[in-house]
Motif scaffolding. Sequence first.
Motif, short mmCIF file in Angstrom:
data_model
loop_
_atom_site.label_atom_id
_atom_site.label_comp_id
_atom_site.label_asym_id
_atom_site.label_seq_id
_atom_site.Cartn_x
_atom_site.Cartn_y
_atom_site.Cartn_z
N UNK A 161 50.46 33.64 42.23
CA UNK A 161 50.06 32.66 41.23
C UNK A 161 51.15 31.65 40.95
N UNK A 162 52.39 31.96 41.31
CA UNK A 162 53.48 31.01 41.10
C UNK A 162 53.45 29.87 42.12
N UNK A 163 53.17 30.19 43.38
CA UNK A 163 53.33 29.18 44.42
C UNK A 163 52.06 28.86 45.20
N UNK A 164 50.90 29.37 44.74
CA UNK A 164 49.62 28.99 45.35
C UNK A 164 48.61 28.68 44.25
N UNK A 165 47.44 28.24 44.66
CA UNK A 165 46.35 27.94 43.72
C UNK A 165 45.36 29.10 43.62
N UNK A 166 45.75 30.29 44.05
CA UNK A 166 44.81 31.41 44.13
C UNK A 166 44.34 31.91 42.77
N UNK A 167 44.92 31.45 41.68
CA UNK A 167 44.41 31.85 40.37
C UNK A 167 42.94 31.49 40.21
N UNK A 168 42.52 30.42 40.86
CA UNK A 168 41.12 30.00 40.74
C UNK A 168 40.16 31.02 41.36
N UNK A 169 40.68 31.88 42.26
CA UNK A 169 39.82 32.88 42.90
C UNK A 169 39.42 34.00 41.93
N UNK A 170 40.07 34.07 40.78
CA UNK A 170 39.69 35.05 39.77
C UNK A 170 38.54 34.57 38.90
N UNK A 171 38.10 33.33 39.08
CA UNK A 171 37.11 32.73 38.19
C UNK A 171 35.84 32.37 38.93
N UNK A 172 34.71 32.60 38.27
CA UNK A 172 33.44 32.07 38.75
C UNK A 172 33.39 30.59 38.41
N UNK A 173 32.80 29.82 39.29
CA UNK A 173 32.71 28.37 39.07
C UNK A 173 31.40 28.03 38.36
N UNK A 174 31.43 26.94 37.53
CA UNK A 174 32.60 26.17 37.10
C UNK A 174 33.36 26.90 36.01
N UNK A 175 34.59 26.43 35.74
CA UNK A 175 35.43 27.06 34.73
C UNK A 175 36.17 25.99 33.94
N UNK A 176 36.73 26.38 32.81
CA UNK A 176 37.50 25.47 31.97
C UNK A 176 38.99 25.67 32.23
N UNK A 177 39.77 24.72 31.75
CA UNK A 177 41.22 24.86 31.84
C UNK A 177 41.69 26.07 31.02
N UNK A 178 41.04 26.31 29.90
CA UNK A 178 41.41 27.47 29.08
C UNK A 178 41.17 28.77 29.85
N UNK A 179 40.07 28.85 30.57
CA UNK A 179 39.78 30.05 31.35
C UNK A 179 40.79 30.21 32.48
N UNK A 180 41.17 29.09 33.11
CA UNK A 180 42.16 29.17 34.18
C UNK A 180 43.51 29.62 33.64
N UNK A 181 43.90 29.08 32.50
CA UNK A 181 45.17 29.50 31.89
C UNK A 181 45.14 30.97 31.51
N UNK A 182 43.98 31.46 31.09
CA UNK A 182 43.88 32.86 30.70
C UNK A 182 44.08 33.79 31.89
N UNK A 183 43.79 33.33 33.11
CA UNK A 183 44.06 34.13 34.30
C UNK A 183 45.55 34.40 34.42
N UNK A 184 46.35 33.35 34.24
CA UNK A 184 47.80 33.53 34.32
C UNK A 184 48.28 34.48 33.23
N UNK A 185 47.72 34.37 32.04
CA UNK A 185 48.11 35.28 30.97
C UNK A 185 47.77 36.72 31.30
#
Length: 252
Positions: A161-185
Amino acid sequence: MPGSTAPAGYDAGKYPPFAVTVDLAVFTIRSGALSVLLVQRGSDPFEGSWALPGGFIEPDEDAATAASRELVEETGMEDAGYHLEQLRTYSTPDRDPRMRVVSVAHVAFAPDLPDPTAGDDAAFARWWVVEEILGDPDAPQLAFDHREILTDALERVRAKLEYTTLATQFLAEPFTLAELRSVYGAVWGVAPDRGGFIRKVLSTDGFIVADEHTAEADPRPALYRRGTATDLQPALLRPRAGEGPGEDEPDN
């Protein structure tokens, strides 16, 4: 089959036989927490203990094919919609009491994975919050060396999650920025600074793209889909120890 005939003078019997398996650290986010799939073993060795799902590689399979097969069997997912990669090989001679067994471990993750169904050699299967397994001294002890594999797999995902965009793979599409940030959390244990995170995501070409069905109406919060970018340069680094998340007003 090519290569199936041993060369003249080669004695395979000089070397002890051993088996090769795949073990899977399968992650998803459930109720805001990073969770891992575990199965309760239905037979010896370690009958009744919790373990990562996996199995022996069939004679006509390579490790990647076996891992994909086991992943579909254990989760019911189709052959798409998930991220799967090899983690490392675990080959300590006594890691399995039955015989010499080498495991090619893999990491997988996907959004919204359903409740699992135990396979033929498992008594039960369920999702566990990763922190409950690795952070609680009273948590069940995992069979074989699966705690080590899980620990290594968690660090792999955190680094990814630090050096790729793979965080988006944890989310069903479409998603919000808040949901994407919550993946990192969920994965890191602390959310990144809100302002810096939004700037990083929106300024990285191809990290995310606006959902075409909502872009014209400009809803708040806006909805996004995965972009085509795969790498983050510079990286989106994890907050340092003791460094808390940024402000938590709604992400747009």
